[in-house]
Motif scaffolding. Structure first.
Motif, PDB file in Angstrom:
ATOM      1  N   UNK A 166       0.830  -1.185   0.000  1.00  0.00           N
ATOM      2  CA  UNK A 166       0.000   0.000   0.000  1.00  0.00           C
ATOM      3  C   UNK A 166       0.870   1.241   0.000  1.00  0.00           C
ATOM      4  N   UNK A 167       0.259   2.381  -0.245  1.00  0.00           N
ATOM      5  CA  UNK A 167       1.014   3.637  -0.312  1.00  0.00           C
ATOM      6  C   UNK A 167       1.737   3.935   0.997  1.00  0.00           C
ATOM      7  N   UNK A 168       1.076   3.680   2.131  1.00  0.00           N
ATOM      8  CA  UNK A 168       1.701   3.972   3.423  1.00  0.00           C
ATOM      9  C   UNK A 168       2.993   3.210   3.607  1.00  0.00           C
ATOM     10  N   UNK A 169       3.005   1.916   3.239  1.00  0.00           N
ATOM     11  CA  UNK A 169       4.223   1.121   3.370  1.00  0.00           C
ATOM     12  C   UNK A 169       5.295   1.582   2.394  1.00  0.00           C
ATOM     13  N   UNK A 170       4.895   1.963   1.191  1.00  0.00           N
ATOM     14  CA  UNK A 170       5.878   2.420   0.214  1.00  0.00           C
ATOM     15  C   UNK A 170       6.499   3.743   0.642  1.00  0.00           C
ATOM     16  N   UNK A 171       5.696   4.628   1.211  1.00  0.00           N
ATOM     17  CA  UNK A 171       6.245   5.877   1.749  1.00  0.00           C
ATOM     18  C   UNK A 171       7.220   5.588   2.891  1.00  0.00           C
ATOM     19  N   UNK A 172       6.908   4.605   3.731  1.00  0.00           N
ATOM     20  CA  UNK A 172       7.800   4.237   4.841  1.00  0.00           C
ATOM     21  C   UNK A 172       9.145   3.744   4.317  1.00  0.00           C
ATOM     22  N   UNK A 173       9.102   2.961   3.242  1.00  0.00           N
ATOM     23  CA  UNK A 173      10.355   2.483   2.648  1.00  0.00           C
ATOM     24  C   UNK A 173      11.178   3.653   2.116  1.00  0.00           C
ATOM     25  N   UNK A 178      17.903  21.826 -10.752  1.00  0.00           N
ATOM     26  CA  UNK A 178      18.906  21.897  -9.702  1.00  0.00           C
ATOM     27  C   UNK A 178      18.651  20.921  -8.555  1.00  0.00           C
ATOM     28  N   UNK A 179      17.737  19.965  -8.751  1.00  0.00           N
ATOM     29  CA  UNK A 179      17.454  18.952  -7.734  1.00  0.00           C
ATOM     30  C   UNK A 179      17.648  17.570  -8.336  1.00  0.00           C
ATOM     31  N   UNK A 180      18.282  16.685  -7.547  1.00  0.00           N
ATOM     32  CA  UNK A 180      18.397  15.281  -7.931  1.00  0.00           C
ATOM     33  C   UNK A 180      17.495  14.463  -7.022  1.00  0.00           C
ATOM     34  N   UNK A 181      16.698  13.567  -7.622  1.00  0.00           N
ATOM     35  CA  UNK A 181      15.795  12.749  -6.824  1.00  0.00           C
ATOM     36  C   UNK A 181      16.154  11.281  -6.973  1.00  0.00           C
ATOM     37  N   UNK A 182      15.940  10.538  -5.897  1.00  0.00           N
ATOM     38  CA  UNK A 182      16.015   9.089  -5.955  1.00  0.00           C
ATOM     39  C   UNK A 182      14.698   8.610  -6.529  1.00  0.00           C
ATOM     40  N   UNK A 237      -0.796  -1.910 -14.971  1.00  0.00           N
ATOM     41  CA  UNK A 237      -0.654  -0.947 -13.885  1.00  0.00           C
ATOM     42  C   UNK A 237       0.705  -0.282 -13.901  1.00  0.00           C
ATOM     43  N   UNK A 238       0.835   0.839 -13.187  1.00  0.00           N
ATOM     44  CA  UNK A 238       2.109   1.547 -13.106  1.00  0.00           C
ATOM     45  C   UNK A 238       2.217   2.225 -11.746  1.00  0.00           C
ATOM     46  N   UNK A 239       3.415   2.152 -11.155  1.00  0.00           N
ATOM     47  CA  UNK A 239       3.671   2.748  -9.848  1.00  0.00           C
ATOM     48  C   UNK A 239       4.948   3.572  -9.913  1.00  0.00           C
ATOM     49  N   UNK A 240       5.077   4.538  -8.989  1.00  0.00           N
ATOM     50  CA  UNK A 240       6.303   5.322  -8.887  1.00  0.00           C
ATOM     51  C   UNK A 240       6.653   5.522  -7.417  1.00  0.00           C
ATOM     52  N   UNK A 241       7.951   5.655  -7.178  1.00  0.00           N
ATOM     53  CA  UNK A 241       8.463   6.025  -5.861  1.00  0.00           C
ATOM     54  C   UNK A 241       9.569   7.050  -6.060  1.00  0.00           C
ATOM     55  N   UNK A 242       9.449   8.173  -5.386  1.00  0.00           N
ATOM     56  CA  UNK A 242      10.432   9.253  -5.474  1.00  0.00           C
ATOM     57  C   UNK A 242      10.785   9.697  -4.056  1.00  0.00           C
ATOM     58  N   UNK A 243      12.074   9.817  -3.781  1.00  0.00           N
ATOM     59  CA  UNK A 243      12.546  10.365  -2.508  1.00  0.00           C
ATOM     60  C   UNK A 243      13.528  11.486  -2.819  1.00  0.00           C
ATOM     61  N   UNK A 278      13.428  15.968   2.801  1.00  0.00           N
ATOM     62  CA  UNK A 278      12.513  15.146   3.592  1.00  0.00           C
ATOM     63  C   UNK A 278      11.171  14.968   2.893  1.00  0.00           C
ATOM     64  N   UNK A 279      11.224  14.641   1.607  1.00  0.00           N
ATOM     65  CA  UNK A 279      10.001  14.477   0.815  1.00  0.00           C
ATOM     66  C   UNK A 279      10.025  13.135   0.106  1.00  0.00           C
ATOM     67  N   UNK A 280       8.910  12.415   0.197  1.00  0.00           N
ATOM     68  CA  UNK A 280       8.723  11.155  -0.508  1.00  0.00           C
ATOM     69  C   UNK A 280       7.366  11.216  -1.204  1.00  0.00           C
ATOM     70  N   UNK A 281       7.351  10.793  -2.456  1.00  0.00           N
ATOM     71  CA  UNK A 281       6.114  10.724  -3.237  1.00  0.00           C
ATOM     72  C   UNK A 281       5.973   9.312  -3.779  1.00  0.00           C
TER      73      UNK A 281
END
Length: 463
Positions: free
Chosen positions: A229-236, A287-291, A300-306, A311-314
């Motif tokens: 779920x989104x909550x667990x992915x944000x935690x990771x 000027x920003x690098x994201x993980x 389906x399609x999913x994304x994870x960005x940190x 201190x931002x995760x999407x």
């Protein structure tokens, strides 16, 4: 426009059945869900709905490998055959593939469409042993970045050998439990006990449900295992921003391992192929690098960005691949509006065509052929899927939602050895859709030897 409004408007106008998305920033977290998980049942998409992570699983696999590096069971610079004597690719250079090459997609293993149809505890062993007969390599280890499902499958098998645990059990014990990812599953049997989204494919009237929920277990470490779920992915994602300490307070990785995963190990030097660390793609946005990592599953399609230092995760999932356009919009809004970053468009203009003959020819990778010719100042590409056997065809066509006819497209020059699909607005390539750009590499005798699209290399065929 806020997150809830962006998702709601998209669901109302796009034809995508459902989206769930979440943002964690500076101690505050928001998760929104709109639409349905399944057009057949009409079950609503919920904030807690689970979904296949697809290739985001590759970052999970890399995290597990780094845990074993910390414990001295794996050496990133050791050859794969030291751990897996059965890794029997006989092409030149394959025996020199190191563990590091598996994690940063520089291994060259030509197995991106290799789908052994096996489930269960022996799946990865069978997959790796089968590579000896069915796949080769595209280039020498460390020479290029070419997005590699095969490399992650091999990495998963290495984990099984050094820990004496099946990959799925290791994922649960060493990652999900300590990271507090309590709602994450590793099988459909577990997922069915909760609300779980099903993939869909576009139709003239909206979308139809996929007939294939997930790829076989042979693809587990590359993208067929984790259902979160989104909550667990944000935690990771937060775990990787907080030096390896999960929101639960447990240490999942050392600070050193986290830093190594986020440090550039290779770059192809092309604007549309991000530099890579270990597992993470290190995508530059002005000027920003994201993980970052995205993940496709059947329909389906999913994304994870940190975003380190902010201190931002999407994280987001859509049960129709068209949702990627929404994810681009959300990500750019977060970077520009919430973080105040300067994110110029990646491509702003076309350029005068150069000698297009240097790109013409036939390029191949496992079961894929691309014929390129110069036409009226553009490149015309015809892509043909050439399945190895009926099993490979059955799985891949189910994954993409139907038969795969040969497709011809035109590409306009937009930079040095860089081309964009004709007819699409150039500003769309600033986000994840930069993967639609095509570049050419490694020129010998005035002709490109490699073509790269979506981060995947194809090699010029011998004439």
């Amino acid at each position: 426009m806020g997150l809830n409004a962006l998702v709601s408007e998209f669901i109302e106008t796009s034809g995508v059945p459902g989206v769930v998305a979440g943002v964690y920033h500076a101690g505050q977290q928001q998760v929104v869900a709109h639409g349905v998980t399944n057009v057949v049942t009409g079950e609503p998409m919920r904030e807690q709905t689970g979904f296949l992570l697809g290739s985001i699983t590759k970052v999970l696999t890399t995290t597990l490998v780094m845990q074993q590096v910390e414990q001295g069971r794996i050496d990133l610079d050791e050859r794969v055959v030291t751990y897996l004597p059965e890794f029997g690719l006989t092409v030149p250079g394959a025996q020199d593939i190191r563990i590091r090459h598996l994690l940063n997609h520089t291994n060259g293993i030509d197995a991106d469409l290799y789908f052994p149809d096996t489930d269960g505890r022996e799946a990865l062993r069978i997959a790796v042993e089968g590579m000896a007969e069915q796949v080769g390599t595209l280039f020498a280890p460390g020479e290029h970045i070419s997005y590699s499902n095969g490399g992650m499958i091999v990495a998963g098998r290495v984990l099984e050998v050094v820990t004496a645990l099946p990959y799925h059990e290791l994922l649960q014990r060493n990652l999900f439990v300590p990271a507090g990812m309590t709602g994450t599953a590793t099988s459909p049997a577990q997922a069915i006990l909760r609300s779980t989204a099903i993939g869909h494919f576009p139709t003239q009237d909206g979308a139809r449900r996929t007939e294939l929920f997930k790829l076989p277990d042979t693809w587990g470490p590359a993208g067929s295992s984790a259902i979160a779920g989104i909550g667990d992915l944000l935690a990771f994602g937060r775990t990787h921003l907080d030096g390896g300490i999960a929101p639960s307070g447990a240490r999942v990785l050392s600070q050193e391992s986290v830093t190594r995963m986020q440090t550039v190990t290779h770059s192809n030097g092309s604007r549309h192929i991000p530099p890579i660390g270990l597992g993470w793609l290190l995508m530059p946005f002005g000027d920003i690098e994201v993980l970052s990592h995205s993940g496709a599953s059947p329909g389906g399609v999913a994304v994870l960005v940190a975003v380190p230092g902010h201190d931002l995760v999407f994280a987001a999932y859509g049960n129709d691949a068209r949702a990627m356009a929404l994810f681009d919009r959300i990500l750019l809004s977060l970077l520009r509006d919430r973080l105040g970053a300067t994110v110029p468009d990646l491509i702003t203009t076309t350029v005068e065509p150069v000698d297009l003959n240097r790109y013409e020819g036939t390029y191949r990778s496992n079961q894929l052929r691309i014929d390129v010719r110069a036409v009226d100042g553009t490149l015309e590409e015809t892509t043909t899927y050439e399945p190895a056997d009926n099993e490979q065809s059955r799985i891949f066509t189910a994954f993409v939602g139907g038969s795969i006819p040969a497709v011809t497209r035109r590409f306009l020059p937009v930079g040095k050895d860089l081309f964009a699909p004709a007819g699409l607005p150039l500003e769309m390539f600033t986000g994840y859709s930069r993967q639609l750009l095509v570049s050419y590499h490694d020129f010998r005798d005035g002709r490109a030897q490699y073509r790269s699209a979506g981060g995947r290399m194809t090699r010029r065929a011998t004439e």
